[in-house]
Design an enzyme around this catalytic site. Structure first.
Site, short mmCIF file in Angstrom:
data_model
loop_
_atom_site.label_atom_id
_atom_site.label_comp_id
_atom_site.label_asym_id
_atom_site.label_seq_id
_atom_site.Cartn_x
_atom_site.Cartn_y
_atom_site.Cartn_z
N ASP A 1 -1.13 -6.09 -0.28
CA ASP A 1 -1.55 -5.48 0.98
C ASP A 1 -3.05 -5.26 0.99
O ASP A 1 -3.62 -4.76 0.01
CB ASP A 1 -0.89 -4.09 1.13
CG ASP A 1 0.38 -4.14 1.95
OD1 ASP A 1 0.60 -5.11 2.69
OD2 ASP A 1 1.18 -3.18 1.84
N ASP B 1 0.84 -1.20 0.00
CA ASP B 1 0.00 0.00 0.00
C ASP B 1 0.88 1.25 0.00
O ASP B 1 0.37 2.38 -0.04
CB ASP B 1 -1.00 -0.01 1.16
CG ASP B 1 -0.34 -0.09 2.53
OD1 ASP B 1 0.90 -0.18 2.59
OD2 ASP B 1 -1.07 -0.06 3.54
N SER B 2 2.21 1.04 -0.02
CA SER B 2 3.14 2.17 -0.26
C SER B 2 2.91 2.75 -1.66
O SER B 2 3.40 3.83 -1.97
CB SER B 2 4.59 1.72 -0.12
OG SER B 2 4.84 0.54 -0.87
N GLU C 1 -1.63 -5.51 8.55
CA GLU C 1 -0.80 -4.90 9.59
C GLU C 1 -1.43 -5.08 10.97
O GLU C 1 -2.61 -4.75 11.16
CB GLU C 1 -0.62 -3.41 9.30
CG GLU C 1 0.16 -3.13 8.03
CD GLU C 1 0.40 -1.64 7.80
OE1 GLU C 1 0.03 -0.82 8.67
OE2 GLU C 1 0.96 -1.30 6.75
N GLU D 1 9.08 -4.37 10.65
CA GLU D 1 9.50 -3.07 10.13
C GLU D 1 10.07 -2.19 11.23
O GLU D 1 9.43 -1.96 12.26
CB GLU D 1 8.31 -2.37 9.44
CG GLU D 1 8.69 -1.01 8.86
CD GLU D 1 7.73 -0.46 7.83
OE1 GLU D 1 6.81 -1.19 7.40
OE2 GLU D 1 7.91 0.70 7.43
N LYS E 1 -1.41 -9.37 2.82
CA LYS E 1 -0.68 -8.93 4.02
C LYS E 1 -1.57 -7.96 4.79
O LYS E 1 -2.22 -7.10 4.20
CB LYS E 1 0.65 -8.26 3.63
CG LYS E 1 1.40 -7.69 4.85
CD LYS E 1 2.87 -7.38 4.55
CE LYS E 1 3.10 -6.08 3.84
NZ LYS E 1 2.64 -4.87 4.56
O1 KIV Z 1 3.55 -1.13 1.62
C1 KIV Z 1 4.74 -1.52 1.65
O2 KIV Z 1 5.54 -1.25 0.75
C2 KIV Z 1 5.15 -2.32 2.80
C3 KIV Z 1 6.62 -2.59 2.95
C4 KIV Z 1 7.30 -1.37 3.40
C5 KIV Z 1 6.89 -3.73 3.84
O3 KIV Z 1 4.36 -2.71 3.58
#
Ligand code: KIV
Length: 273
Positions: free
Chosen positions: A92, A53-54, A124, A191, A122
């Protein structure tokens, strides 16, 4: 255990990652959000692509990861899937698509798997999202956990500094890591936590840990590809190793193109029909 898509490609699965932890081979993971980048990263031999989600930051220009939607994550993940032949693709689940409502979490995970073709999701957090993780796993969807600095909670943390430096937070993280393993997660991202804590967690778990700012003792490493390539020039955390300076290279190439067009050098005789 691995699946064969065609005669020449042995696909990476969650079982491959488990075997890598057992044999001591480090796992490599990088982010991608589009077809072209995914194709290059997969061809280079990466084990896992994370459709992070980055994308909210590096693709859309938002300050945090919170604004990205489930539909946008599905668009990014399906583009990535079309580019790969070998690696495992983890997507994510975005902010608001799984917290506090396990039924919604399952619906979100099913949508992202069905509509994008991603291989795993994934999420969090630890104990707070236990019910959501269990429900997703009960549908046969592999789940990667994420502990330590969890950017979807940035407004609760107030800062992007190193997490779990104090004993109480470190203890909570260790318990959460065990919980995620017992629930059935196949891996956990750690992280921005102290290296010794990451070592203790990694050594205590059967499932692999993947670090970003977690030091060398994690079972694998992940970076945001735009950071590694030097496209995001202004982001300079200690954990980042840059392998290129693409911001400068692209800017210079675009400058040359502008110069060539303005000076009538491009297109030349050989470049016209
Ligand atoms: O969203 C992302 O890129 C991440 C990584 C930084 C692990 O969760």
């Amino acid at each position: 255990m691995s699946t064969q898509t065609n005669k020449s490609v042995k696909r990476v699965t969650t079982h491959t990652l488990q075997a890598m932890k057992q044999s001591g081979e480090k796992i490599t993971m990088l982010t991608a959000y589009d077809y072209s980048m995914a194709k290059i990263i997969d061809a280079a031999g990466i084990d896992v692509i994370l459709v992070g989600d980055s994308a909210s930051n590096v693709m859309a220009g938002h300050e945090t990861t919170l604004p990205i939607t489930l539909d946008q994550m599905i668009y990014h993940a399906s583009s990535v899937i079309r580019g790969i032949k070998r690696c495992l693709v983890v997507a994510d689940l975005p902010f608001g698509s799984y917290q506090g409502n396990s039924r919604k979490a399952l619906e979100s995970a099913i949508r992202i798997m069905k509509e994008s073709g991603a291989h795993a999701v994934k999420l969090e957090g630890g104990r707070q999202i236990e019910e959501s993780i269990s429900r997703i796993l009960s549908a046969g969807i592999p789940v990667m956990g994420h502990l330590g600095l969890i950017p979807q909670s940035i407004y609760q943390f107030g800062t992007y500094t190193v997490r779990a430096k104090e004993e109480a937070e470190a203890d909570t993280l260790k318990q959460d890591a065990k919980l995620l393993q017992e629930l059935g997660c196949f891996s956990i991202v750690l992280e921005k936590i102290p290296s010794e804590l990451a070592r203790e967690v990694s050594e205590s778990l059967r499932i692999p840990t993947i670090g970003i700012g977690g030091g060398p003792f994690c079972d694998g490493q992940v970076l945001v590809t735009h950071d590694l390539l030097g496209i995001t020039k202004e982001f300079n955390p200690r954990f980042l190793r840059r392998y290129m300076s693409l911001y400068d290279d692209i800017k210079s190439a675009v400058g040359d193109y502008i110069k060539d067009v303005k000076s009538l050098d491009f297109p030349n005789e050989k470049e016209k029909y």
